[in-house]
Design an enzyme around this catalytic site. Structure first.
Site, PDB file in Angstrom:
ATOM      1  N   ASP A  84       0.830  -1.204   0.000  1.00 12.51           N
ATOM      2  CA  ASP A  84       0.000   0.000   0.000  1.00 12.51           C
ATOM      3  C   ASP A  84       0.870   1.262   0.000  1.00 12.51           C
ATOM      4  O   ASP A  84       1.991   1.258   0.517  1.00 12.51           O
ATOM      5  CB  ASP A  84      -0.904  -0.021   1.243  1.00 12.51           C
ATOM      6  N   GLY A  85       0.312   2.332  -0.547  1.00  9.16           N
ATOM      7  CA  GLY A  85       0.984   3.634  -0.500  1.00  9.16           C
ATOM      8  C   GLY A  85       1.594   4.074  -1.820  1.00  9.16           C
ATOM      9  O   GLY A  85       2.257   5.116  -1.882  1.00  9.16           O
ATOM     10  N   ASN A  86       1.355   3.316  -2.891  1.00  9.52           N
ATOM     11  CA  ASN A  86       1.915   3.708  -4.200  1.00  9.52           C
ATOM     12  C   ASN A  86       1.386   5.071  -4.636  1.00  9.52           C
ATOM     13  O   ASN A  86       2.135   5.925  -5.110  1.00  9.52           O
ATOM     14  CB  ASN A  86       1.517   2.691  -5.285  1.00  9.52           C
ATOM     15  N   ARG A 124      -5.201  -2.242   8.680  1.00 10.32           N
ATOM     16  CA  ARG A 124      -6.280  -3.192   8.355  1.00 10.32           C
ATOM     17  C   ARG A 124      -5.747  -4.231   7.372  1.00 10.32           C
ATOM     18  O   ARG A 124      -4.681  -4.049   6.785  1.00 10.32           O
ATOM     19  CB  ARG A 124      -7.490  -2.455   7.779  1.00 10.32           C
ATOM     20  N   ARG A 167      -0.654   8.987 -10.053  1.00 11.00           N
ATOM     21  CA  ARG A 167      -0.675   7.780  -9.228  1.00 11.00           C
ATOM     22  C   ARG A 167       0.013   6.600  -9.929  1.00 11.00           C
ATOM     23  O   ARG A 167       0.659   5.759  -9.299  1.00 11.00           O
ATOM     24  CB  ARG A 167      -2.116   7.398  -8.883  1.00 11.00           C
ATOM     25  N   SER A 173      -6.960  -6.132  -5.910  1.00 14.85           N
ATOM     26  CA  SER A 173      -8.071  -6.818  -5.242  1.00 14.85           C
ATOM     27  C   SER A 173      -9.308  -6.786  -6.141  1.00 14.85           C
ATOM     28  O   SER A 173      -9.408  -5.945  -7.039  1.00 14.85           O
ATOM     29  CB  SER A 173      -8.380  -6.152  -3.900  1.00 14.85           C
ATOM     30  N   ARG A 216       0.062   7.545  -2.825  1.00 18.56           N
ATOM     31  CA  ARG A 216       0.541   8.659  -2.003  1.00 18.56           C
ATOM     32  C   ARG A 216       2.018   8.958  -2.268  1.00 18.56           C
ATOM     33  O   ARG A 216       2.450  10.098  -2.260  1.00 18.56           O
ATOM     34  CB  ARG A 216       0.304   8.356  -0.514  1.00 18.56           C
ATOM     35  N   ASN A 255     -10.640  -3.436  -6.254  1.00 18.15           N
ATOM     36  CA  ASN A 255      -9.898  -2.373  -6.953  1.00 18.15           C
ATOM     37  C   ASN A 255     -10.541  -1.988  -8.285  1.00 18.15           C
ATOM     38  O   ASN A 255     -10.220  -0.941  -8.861  1.00 18.15           O
ATOM     39  CB  ASN A 255      -8.431  -2.763  -7.175  1.00 18.15           C
TER      40      ASN A 255
HETATM   41  C1  FPP Z   1      -2.149   0.036  -3.215  1.00 20.75           C
HETATM   42  O1  FPP Z   1      -1.610   1.324  -3.148  1.00 20.75           O
HETATM   43  C2  FPP Z   1      -1.540  -0.651  -4.339  1.00 20.75           C
HETATM   44  C3  FPP Z   1      -2.228  -1.224  -5.355  1.00 20.75           C
HETATM   45  C4  FPP Z   1      -3.692  -1.248  -5.445  1.00 20.75           C
HETATM   46  C5  FPP Z   1      -1.507  -1.848  -6.479  1.00 20.75           C
HETATM   47  C6  FPP Z   1      -0.255  -2.560  -6.108  1.00 20.75           C
HETATM   48  C7  FPP Z   1       0.438  -2.922  -7.318  1.00 20.75           C
HETATM   49  C8  FPP Z   1       1.768  -2.939  -7.503  1.00 20.75           C
HETATM   50  C9  FPP Z   1       2.778  -2.662  -6.476  1.00 20.75           C
HETATM   51  C10 FPP Z   1       2.268  -3.323  -8.831  1.00 20.75           C
HETATM   52  C11 FPP Z   1       2.274  -4.801  -8.957  1.00 20.75           C
HETATM   53  C12 FPP Z   1       2.965  -5.160 -10.145  1.00 20.75           C
HETATM   54  C13 FPP Z   1       3.220  -6.415 -10.527  1.00 20.75           C
HETATM   55  C14 FPP Z   1       4.090  -6.579 -11.676  1.00 20.75           C
HETATM   56  C15 FPP Z   1       2.685  -7.616  -9.865  1.00 20.75           C
HETATM   57  P1  FPP Z   1      -2.565   2.557  -3.417  1.00 20.75           P
HETATM   58  O2  FPP Z   1      -2.516   2.872  -4.865  1.00 20.75           O
HETATM   59  O3  FPP Z   1      -3.926   2.265  -2.877  1.00 20.75           O
HETATM   60  O4  FPP Z   1      -1.851   3.660  -2.616  1.00 20.75           O
HETATM   61  P2  FPP Z   1      -2.545   4.841  -1.803  1.00 20.75           P
HETATM   62  O5  FPP Z   1      -3.210   4.212  -0.613  1.00 20.75           O
HETATM   63  O6  FPP Z   1      -1.397   5.694  -1.442  1.00 20.75           O
HETATM   64  O7  FPP Z   1      -3.517   5.520  -2.725  1.00 20.75           O
END
Ligand code: FPP
Length: 236
Positions: free
Chosen positions: A12-14, A184, A25, A57, A16, A60
Protein backbone atom coordinates in the site's frame (compact mmCIF):
# COMPACT_ATOMS: atom_id res chain seq x y z
CA UNK A 1 18.05 -17.29 12.37
CA UNK A 2 14.32 -17.88 12.63
CA UNK A 3 13.21 -16.90 9.13
CA UNK A 4 9.50 -16.84 8.29
CA UNK A 5 8.66 -19.49 5.74
CA UNK A 6 5.82 -17.50 4.18
CA UNK A 7 5.76 -13.69 4.13
CA UNK A 8 2.81 -11.76 2.70
CA UNK A 9 2.80 -8.05 1.80
CA UNK A 10 -0.06 -5.62 1.35
CA UNK A 11 1.74 -3.22 -0.98
CA UNK A 12 0.00 0.00 0.00
CA UNK A 13 0.98 3.63 -0.50
CA UNK A 14 1.92 3.71 -4.20
CA UNK A 15 -0.57 6.49 -4.92
CA UNK A 16 0.54 8.66 -2.00
CA UNK A 17 4.21 8.09 -2.89
CA UNK A 18 3.50 9.54 -6.34
CA UNK A 19 1.21 12.38 -5.22
CA UNK A 20 3.83 13.53 -2.71
CA UNK A 21 6.21 13.97 -5.64
CA UNK A 22 3.67 15.76 -7.82
CA UNK A 23 3.41 12.70 -10.09
CA UNK A 24 0.42 10.74 -11.37
CA UNK A 25 -0.68 7.78 -9.23
CA UNK A 26 0.46 5.45 -12.02
CA UNK A 27 4.07 6.51 -11.39
CA UNK A 28 3.70 5.06 -7.89
CA UNK A 29 2.50 1.74 -9.27
CA UNK A 30 5.43 1.62 -11.68
CA UNK A 31 7.89 2.32 -8.88
CA UNK A 32 6.09 -0.26 -6.71
CA UNK A 33 6.61 -2.89 -9.41
CA UNK A 34 10.35 -2.21 -9.39
CA UNK A 35 10.36 -2.53 -5.60
CA UNK A 36 8.49 -5.83 -5.87
CA UNK A 37 11.04 -7.28 -8.32
CA UNK A 38 13.89 -6.39 -5.97
CA UNK A 39 12.08 -7.68 -2.88
CA UNK A 40 11.25 -11.04 -4.45
CA UNK A 41 14.97 -11.65 -5.03
CA UNK A 42 15.93 -10.30 -1.62
CA UNK A 43 13.33 -12.44 0.18
CA UNK A 44 14.80 -15.50 -1.52
CA UNK A 45 18.31 -14.43 -0.44
CA UNK A 46 17.06 -14.15 3.15
CA UNK A 47 15.66 -17.69 3.09
CA UNK A 48 11.95 -16.90 2.73
CA UNK A 49 10.34 -19.73 0.76
CA UNK A 50 7.06 -18.08 -0.23
CA UNK A 51 6.34 -14.39 -0.81
CA UNK A 52 2.70 -13.47 -1.40
CA UNK A 53 1.77 -9.96 -2.54
CA UNK A 54 -1.53 -8.13 -2.99
CA UNK A 55 -1.30 -6.64 -6.49
CA UNK A 56 -4.98 -6.06 -7.29
CA UNK A 57 -8.07 -6.82 -5.24
CA UNK A 58 -11.52 -7.68 -6.63
CA UNK A 59 -12.59 -4.35 -5.10
CA UNK A 60 -9.90 -2.37 -6.95
CA UNK A 61 -12.21 -2.44 -10.00
CA UNK A 62 -14.05 0.39 -8.19
CA UNK A 63 -11.12 2.72 -8.99
CA UNK A 64 -10.95 5.19 -11.85
CA UNK A 65 -10.94 3.18 -15.13
CA UNK A 66 -7.72 4.90 -16.17
CA UNK A 67 -5.93 3.55 -13.09
CA UNK A 68 -7.43 0.08 -13.55
CA UNK A 69 -6.27 0.01 -17.17
CA UNK A 70 -2.81 1.18 -16.14
CA UNK A 71 -2.51 -1.62 -13.57
CA UNK A 72 -3.73 -4.24 -16.08
CA UNK A 73 -1.21 -3.04 -18.69
CA UNK A 74 1.55 -3.03 -16.07
CA UNK A 75 0.84 -6.64 -15.13
CA UNK A 76 0.87 -7.71 -18.78
CA UNK A 77 4.19 -5.94 -19.35
CA UNK A 78 5.81 -7.33 -16.21
CA UNK A 79 4.62 -10.89 -16.69
CA UNK A 80 5.60 -10.98 -20.36
CA UNK A 81 8.92 -9.16 -20.24
CA UNK A 82 10.12 -8.04 -16.82
CA UNK A 83 10.25 -11.07 -14.56
CA UNK A 84 13.39 -12.52 -16.20
CA UNK A 85 15.57 -12.19 -13.11
CA UNK A 86 12.93 -13.76 -10.89
CA UNK A 87 12.52 -16.66 -13.35
CA UNK A 88 16.31 -17.12 -13.62
CA UNK A 89 16.58 -17.29 -9.84
CA UNK A 90 14.42 -20.43 -9.92
CA UNK A 91 11.40 -18.72 -8.37
CA UNK A 92 8.03 -20.13 -9.38
CA UNK A 93 5.44 -17.42 -10.05
CA UNK A 94 1.86 -18.25 -9.13
CA UNK A 95 -1.15 -16.01 -9.62
CA UNK A 96 -4.03 -16.30 -7.15
CA UNK A 97 -7.45 -14.84 -7.77
CA UNK A 98 -10.53 -15.02 -9.91
CA UNK A 99 -10.02 -15.38 -13.63
CA UNK A 100 -13.36 -13.71 -14.39
CA UNK A 101 -13.59 -10.03 -15.52
CA UNK A 102 -10.05 -10.08 -16.89
CA UNK A 103 -9.01 -9.06 -20.43
CA UNK A 104 -7.77 -11.84 -22.73
CA UNK A 105 -4.23 -10.38 -22.85
CA UNK A 106 -4.11 -10.32 -19.03
CA UNK A 107 -5.21 -13.98 -18.89
CA UNK A 108 -2.59 -14.81 -21.51
CA UNK A 109 0.17 -13.05 -19.54
CA UNK A 110 -0.82 -14.93 -16.38
CA UNK A 111 -0.70 -18.22 -18.28
CA UNK A 112 2.69 -17.33 -19.79
CA UNK A 113 4.45 -16.50 -16.51
CA UNK A 114 2.99 -19.52 -14.70
CA UNK A 115 3.96 -21.83 -17.57
CA UNK A 116 7.44 -20.34 -17.90
CA UNK A 117 8.27 -20.81 -14.20
CA UNK A 118 6.27 -23.94 -13.42
CA UNK A 119 9.32 -26.21 -12.94
CA UNK A 120 11.16 -23.72 -10.71
CA UNK A 121 11.68 -24.94 -7.17
CA UNK A 122 13.84 -22.32 -5.43
CA UNK A 123 10.99 -20.30 -3.96
CA UNK A 124 7.50 -19.07 -4.79
CA UNK A 125 6.23 -15.60 -5.65
CA UNK A 126 2.46 -15.71 -5.24
CA UNK A 127 0.83 -12.69 -6.86
CA UNK A 128 -2.71 -12.07 -5.68
CA UNK A 129 -4.50 -10.50 -8.59
CA UNK A 130 -8.26 -9.93 -8.94
CA UNK A 131 -8.11 -11.44 -5.49
CA UNK A 132 -10.28 -11.34 -2.37
CA UNK A 133 -9.81 -13.39 0.79
CA UNK A 134 -13.54 -13.99 1.26
CA UNK A 135 -13.86 -14.79 -2.46
CA UNK A 136 -11.07 -17.37 -2.10
CA UNK A 137 -12.90 -19.05 0.77
CA UNK A 138 -16.18 -19.01 -1.22
CA UNK A 139 -14.49 -20.46 -4.33
CA UNK A 140 -12.78 -23.14 -2.22
CA UNK A 141 -16.08 -24.00 -0.53
CA UNK A 142 -17.84 -24.36 -3.89
CA UNK A 143 -15.18 -26.79 -5.09
CA UNK A 144 -15.30 -28.68 -1.81
CA UNK A 145 -19.10 -28.93 -2.09
CA UNK A 146 -18.70 -30.42 -5.58
CA UNK A 147 -16.33 -33.07 -4.20
CA UNK A 148 -18.74 -33.81 -1.35
CA UNK A 149 -21.53 -34.27 -3.90
CA UNK A 150 -19.23 -36.68 -5.72
CA UNK A 151 -18.80 -38.75 -2.56
CA UNK A 152 -15.85 -37.17 -0.68
CA UNK A 153 -15.90 -38.32 2.94
CA UNK A 154 -15.40 -35.25 5.17
CA UNK A 155 -15.83 -36.84 8.58
CA UNK A 156 -12.14 -36.27 9.36
CA UNK A 157 -11.68 -33.12 7.27
CA UNK A 158 -9.02 -30.80 8.77
CA UNK A 159 -7.78 -27.22 8.48
CA UNK A 160 -4.87 -28.54 6.41
CA UNK A 161 -7.25 -30.36 4.05
CA UNK A 162 -9.04 -27.06 3.32
CA UNK A 163 -5.77 -25.52 2.05
CA UNK A 164 -5.95 -27.90 -0.92
CA UNK A 165 -9.12 -26.11 -2.04
CA UNK A 166 -7.60 -22.61 -1.96
CA UNK A 167 -6.21 -21.09 -5.18
CA UNK A 168 -2.84 -22.70 -4.40
CA UNK A 169 -1.88 -25.10 -1.65
CA UNK A 170 0.62 -22.78 0.07
CA UNK A 171 1.84 -22.92 3.67
CA UNK A 172 0.21 -20.65 6.29
CA UNK A 173 1.47 -17.07 6.43
CA UNK A 174 4.03 -16.48 9.18
CA UNK A 175 4.50 -12.74 8.72
CA UNK A 176 2.10 -10.21 7.22
CA UNK A 177 3.55 -6.83 6.31
CA UNK A 178 1.42 -3.83 5.41
CA UNK A 179 3.12 -0.71 4.10
CA UNK A 180 1.52 2.74 3.81
CA UNK A 181 0.35 3.29 7.38
CA UNK A 182 -3.17 1.80 7.37
CA UNK A 183 -4.00 -0.71 10.11
CA UNK A 184 -6.28 -3.19 8.36
CA UNK A 185 -6.05 -6.38 6.32
CA UNK A 186 -8.42 -5.39 3.49
CA UNK A 187 -9.77 -8.85 2.58
CA UNK A 188 -6.29 -10.32 2.04
CA UNK A 189 -5.52 -14.07 2.48
CA UNK A 190 -7.93 -14.49 5.41
CA UNK A 191 -7.67 -18.26 5.71
CA UNK A 192 -3.88 -18.38 5.41
CA UNK A 193 -3.40 -15.55 7.93
CA UNK A 194 -5.02 -17.18 10.95
CA UNK A 195 -1.83 -17.28 13.06
CA UNK A 196 0.41 -14.83 11.25
CA UNK A 197 2.38 -12.11 12.98
CA UNK A 198 1.52 -8.57 11.80
CA UNK A 199 3.99 -5.82 10.96
CA UNK A 200 2.67 -2.39 9.98
CA UNK A 201 4.86 0.43 8.72
CA UNK A 202 4.20 3.99 7.54
CA UNK A 203 6.71 3.56 4.71
CA UNK A 204 5.06 3.74 1.28
CA UNK A 205 5.55 0.56 -0.73
CA UNK A 206 7.89 2.04 -3.39
CA UNK A 207 10.28 2.98 -0.53
CA UNK A 208 10.03 -0.43 1.16
CA UNK A 209 13.57 -1.53 0.36
CA UNK A 210 15.78 -4.40 1.51
CA UNK A 211 16.67 -2.79 4.82
CA UNK A 212 12.98 -2.08 5.58
CA UNK A 213 12.24 -5.73 4.81
CA UNK A 214 15.07 -6.84 7.09
CA UNK A 215 13.65 -4.67 9.87
CA UNK A 216 10.36 -6.58 9.61
CA UNK A 217 12.23 -9.91 9.71
CA UNK A 218 14.10 -8.76 12.80
CA UNK A 219 10.88 -7.77 14.61
CA UNK A 220 9.37 -11.13 13.62
CA UNK A 221 12.28 -12.98 15.19
CA UNK A 222 11.50 -11.44 18.53
CA UNK A 223 7.83 -12.35 18.51
CA UNK A 224 6.60 -15.09 20.81
CA UNK A 225 4.41 -17.35 18.67
CA UNK A 226 2.17 -19.59 20.73
CA UNK A 227 -0.51 -20.73 18.28
CA UNK A 228 -3.07 -20.73 21.07
CA UNK A 229 -0.80 -22.72 23.40
CA UNK A 230 1.60 -21.62 26.11
CA UNK A 231 5.27 -20.79 25.88
CA UNK A 232 6.94 -23.17 28.33
CA UNK A 233 9.88 -20.88 29.21
CA UNK A 234 7.69 -17.84 29.94
CA UNK A 235 4.88 -19.48 31.86
CA UNK A 236 6.63 -21.82 34.29
C1 FPP B 1 -2.15 0.04 -3.22
O1 FPP B 1 -1.61 1.32 -3.15
C2 FPP B 1 -1.54 -0.65 -4.34
C3 FPP B 1 -2.23 -1.22 -5.36
C4 FPP B 1 -3.69 -1.25 -5.44
C5 FPP B 1 -1.51 -1.85 -6.48
C6 FPP B 1 -0.26 -2.56 -6.11
C7 FPP B 1 0.44 -2.92 -7.32
C8 FPP B 1 1.77 -2.94 -7.50
C9 FPP B 1 2.78 -2.66 -6.48
C10 FPP B 1 2.27 -3.32 -8.83
C11 FPP B 1 2.27 -4.80 -8.96
C12 FPP B 1 2.97 -5.16 -10.15
C13 FPP B 1 3.22 -6.42 -10.53
C14 FPP B 1 4.09 -6.58 -11.68
C15 FPP B 1 2.69 -7.62 -9.86
P1 FPP B 1 -2.56 2.56 -3.42
O2 FPP B 1 -2.52 2.87 -4.87
O3 FPP B 1 -3.93 2.26 -2.88
O4 FPP B 1 -1.85 3.66 -2.62
P2 FPP B 1 -2.55 4.84 -1.80
O5 FPP B 1 -3.21 4.21 -0.61
O6 FPP B 1 -1.40 5.69 -1.44
O7 FPP B 1 -3.52 5.52 -2.73
Amino acid sequence: MNVPNHVAIIMDGNGRWATKRGLKRSAGHLEGSKTLEKLAIHAQDMGVKVLSVYAFSCDNFKRDPEEVTYLMNLIVKYFNTKFEKIAKRGIKVLVSGRKTNLRPDVLEAIKNIEEKTKNNDKGILNICFNYGGQEEIIDASINLAKDINNGLDITTFTREDFYKYLYHDLPPIDLLIRTGGELRISNFMLYEMSYSEFYFTNTYFPDFNKSEFNKALFIYQNRDRRFGGLNASKNN
